[in-house]
Design a protein around this motif. Structure first.
Motif, PDB file in Angstrom:
ATOM      1  N   ASP A   1       2.568  -5.857   5.903  1.00 52.40           N
ATOM      2  CA  ASP A   1       1.352  -5.664   7.024  1.00 52.40           C
ATOM      3  C   ASP A   1      -0.250  -5.529   6.838  1.00 52.40           C
ATOM      4  OD1 ASP A   1       2.917  -3.836   5.636  1.00 52.40           O
ATOM      5  OD2 ASP A   1       1.631  -2.483   7.341  1.00 52.40           O
ATOM      6  N   SER A   2      -0.085  -6.212   5.017  1.00 55.40           N
ATOM      7  CA  SER A   2      -1.344  -5.380   4.359  1.00 55.40           C
ATOM      8  C   SER A   2      -1.951  -6.437   4.284  1.00 55.40           C
ATOM      9  CB  SER A   2      -1.403  -4.747   4.280  1.00 55.40           C
ATOM     10  OG  SER A   2      -0.376  -4.750   2.853  1.00 55.40           O
ATOM     11  N   TYR A   3      -1.397  -8.134   4.695  1.00 58.83           N
ATOM     12  CA  TYR A   3      -1.991  -9.069   4.008  1.00 58.83           C
ATOM     13  C   TYR A   3      -2.758 -10.193   4.783  1.00 58.83           C
ATOM     14  CZ  TYR A   3       1.709  -7.740   0.218  1.00 58.83           C
ATOM     15  OH  TYR A   3       2.338  -6.871  -0.606  1.00 58.83           O
ATOM     16  N   GLN A   4      -3.174  -9.303   5.124  1.00 60.81           N
ATOM     17  CA  GLN A   4      -3.506 -10.577   6.741  1.00 60.81           C
ATOM     18  C   GLN A   4      -4.761 -11.407   5.728  1.00 60.81           C
ATOM     19  OE1 GLN A   4      -2.983  -7.513   7.624  1.00 60.81           O
ATOM     20  NE2 GLN A   4      -1.494  -7.925   8.977  1.00 60.81           N
ATOM     21  N   GLN A   5      -6.041 -10.622   5.492  1.00 67.67           N
ATOM     22  CA  GLN A   5      -6.702 -11.219   4.374  1.00 67.67           C
ATOM     23  C   GLN A   5      -6.170 -11.922   3.826  1.00 67.67           C
ATOM     24  OE1 GLN A   5      -8.539  -6.824   3.848  1.00 67.67           O
ATOM     25  NE2 GLN A   5     -10.298  -7.087   4.732  1.00 67.67           N
ATOM     26  N   ILE A   6      -5.619 -12.235   2.538  1.00 70.48           N
ATOM     27  CA  ILE A   6      -5.724 -13.505   2.452  1.00 70.48           C
ATOM     28  C   ILE A   6      -6.012 -14.711   2.698  1.00 70.48           C
ATOM     29  CG2 ILE A   6      -2.812 -14.255   2.502  1.00 70.48           C
ATOM     30  CD1 ILE A   6      -4.417 -13.397  -1.170  1.00 70.48           C
TER      31      ILE A   6
ATOM     32  N   LYS B   1      -8.628 -15.350   3.995  1.00 72.46           N
ATOM     33  CA  LYS B   1      -9.504 -15.499   4.428  1.00 72.46           C
ATOM     34  C   LYS B   1      -9.904 -16.529   2.901  1.00 72.46           C
ATOM     35  CE  LYS B   1     -10.733 -11.661   7.389  1.00 72.46           C
ATOM     36  NZ  LYS B   1     -11.409 -11.993   8.555  1.00 72.46           N
ATOM     37  N   ARG B   2     -11.200 -17.203   3.155  1.00 72.79           N
ATOM     38  CA  ARG B   2     -11.710 -18.229   1.845  1.00 72.79           C
ATOM     39  C   ARG B   2     -12.499 -17.222   0.826  1.00 72.79           C
ATOM     40  NH1 ARG B   2     -10.509 -22.278  -0.299  1.00 72.79           N
ATOM     41  NH2 ARG B   2     -11.353 -23.506   1.526  1.00 72.79           N
ATOM     42  N   PHE B   3     -12.911 -15.811   1.716  1.00 66.83           N
ATOM     43  CA  PHE B   3     -13.494 -14.848   0.743  1.00 66.83           C
ATOM     44  C   PHE B   3     -13.941 -13.555   1.895  1.00 66.83           C
ATOM     45  CE2 PHE B   3     -17.226 -12.360  -1.100  1.00 66.83           C
ATOM     46  CZ  PHE B   3     -16.676 -12.590  -2.265  1.00 66.83           C
ATOM     47  N   ILE B   4     -13.918 -12.660   1.213  1.00 70.82           N
ATOM     48  CA  ILE B   4     -14.424 -11.101   2.486  1.00 70.82           C
ATOM     49  C   ILE B   4     -15.442 -10.331   2.140  1.00 70.82           C
ATOM     50  CG2 ILE B   4     -13.409  -8.860   2.863  1.00 70.82           C
ATOM     51  CD1 ILE B   4     -10.473 -10.063   1.799  1.00 70.82           C
ATOM     52  N   ASP B   5     -16.264 -10.361   2.673  1.00 72.53           N
ATOM     53  CA  ASP B   5     -18.292 -10.759   2.773  1.00 72.53           C
ATOM     54  C   ASP B   5     -17.381  -8.909   3.174  1.00 72.53           C
ATOM     55  OD1 ASP B   5     -18.220 -13.187   4.177  1.00 72.53           O
ATOM     56  OD2 ASP B   5     -19.445 -12.519   2.087  1.00 72.53           O
ATOM     57  N   GLU B   6     -18.640  -7.921   1.996  1.00 73.06           N
ATOM     58  CA  GLU B   6     -18.755  -6.777   2.927  1.00 73.06           C
ATOM     59  C   GLU B   6     -19.704  -6.542   3.996  1.00 73.06           C
ATOM     60  OE1 GLU B   6     -18.534  -4.576  -1.655  1.00 73.06           O
ATOM     61  OE2 GLU B   6     -20.142  -4.760  -0.475  1.00 73.06           O
ATOM     62  N   GLU B   7     -19.312  -5.524   5.166  1.00 73.80           N
ATOM     63  CA  GLU B   7     -20.015  -5.188   5.951  1.00 73.80           C
ATOM     64  C   GLU B   7     -20.814  -4.147   5.934  1.00 73.80           C
ATOM     65  OE1 GLU B   7     -18.061  -6.621   9.587  1.00 73.80           O
ATOM     66  OE2 GLU B   7     -17.759  -8.348   8.818  1.00 73.80           O
TER      67      GLU B   7
END
Length: 290
Positions: free
Chosen positions: A277-282, A284-290
């Motif tokens: 349930d926690s892996y959706q961000q995988i 993405k190419r890169f996770i930018d901080e906002e």
């Protein structure tokens, strides 16, 4: 209960003669089968020299259809010897579309299908993006007579996502046909570090997924590259059961007990504790901080 499978690794050098390389591979397949191998894996692009060291249009003539001449020849051998053959080939899909592809032939000679390399490198001496379209078949497993196997190819071996997905699909063994080596200009310290990283990442796939890993590399010097051999087998906890030399052709049979997967996965339940349930961000190419 134990579930024993003998895997055969064929680590060899190649020449510019395609038929000569195929014939040589068949001799070594026969040697592995005579030694009791059930599943035999050849190295990446075993029918030719590693042509991706340069961007040269003439090299496209090395490609063939899959199924095609090489799979037909190997199919006869697999049926005769009652062995599974994993054969890495340069595939011509159609005019202008080529893939780095591995075919799997079952022990009765049946063509089970193919896997097209998903991750395509582009580095000095390894200009694969010039030749290969990325795979579009997804990750694959093949239900052979002896085991359900997953096949990934060379550069794929650096990506835990590929190993994880193939394992989740039911692979009992991960096979990695490979062509990787050292530049002649490198020092021994760099060579050692690179080989160790290559083996470590694949052993980690064995640990994380609780499966055996079999990696088969070529040997010999070609166009400024010393292919480092070092083919190896790791058990589901990353223990190296066999490691080939860096310089010599070798045919090796290693007995695996696939029943150990359940034991390792039960005592070290990484699969159980995955937080899917926690892996959706995988994705993405890169996770930018906002």
């Amino acid at each position: 209960m134990s579930q024993h499978v003998n895997v055969g690794l064929v680590q060899m050098s190649c020449t510019s003669n395609k038929q000569e390389n195929l014939d040589k591979a068949v001799v070594k397949i026969r040697e592995a089968a005579a030694g009791g191998a059930h599943v035999i894996c050849l190295q990446e692009l075993f029918t030719s020299l590693y042509f991706c060291d340069e961007e040269k249009y003439d090299n496209f003539s090395l490609a063939e259809s899959i199924p095609g001449p090489s799979t037909e020849a190997l199919s006869k051998v697999s049926a005769e010897l009652n062995v599974v053959i994993i054969a890495s080939l340069f595939e011509k899909r159609t005019q202008g579309i080529y893939h780095n592809t591995t075919a799997v032939l079952d022990a009765d000679g049946a063509y089970l299908g193919k896997y097209r390399k998903m991750h395509i490198p582009d580095d000095p001496g390894f200009y694969e993006k010039f030749y290969f379209t990325p795979g579009d078949l997804g990750y694959k497993v093949f239900k052979t007579k002896y085991a359900t196997i997953g096949v990934l190819i060379c550069w794929d071996q650096w990506y835990p996502e590929a190993a994880r997905i193939t394992s989740l699909m039911g692979a009992e063994i991960l096979f990695y046909p490979t062509a990787i080596g050292w530049a002649h200009t490198q020092d021994e310290g760099t060579n050692t570090e690179q080989y160790n990283a290559w083996q470590t990442i694949q052993r980690s796939h064995a640990v994380a997924n609780g499966v055996h890993v079999v990696s088969v590399n070529r040997v010999g010097s070609e166009a400024g590259i010393r292919f480092w051999g070092g083919s190896f087998v790791a058990n589901p906890f990353g223990t190296v059961l066999y490691q080939a030399s860096h310089d010599h052709e070798e045919v090796k049979i290693v007995e695996l007990d696939l029943a150990k997967t359940d034991s390792y996965r039960t005592h070290w339940p990484f699969m159980r504790d995955r937080r899917i349930d926690s892996y959706q961000q995988i994705t993405k190419r890169f996770i930018d901080e906002e």
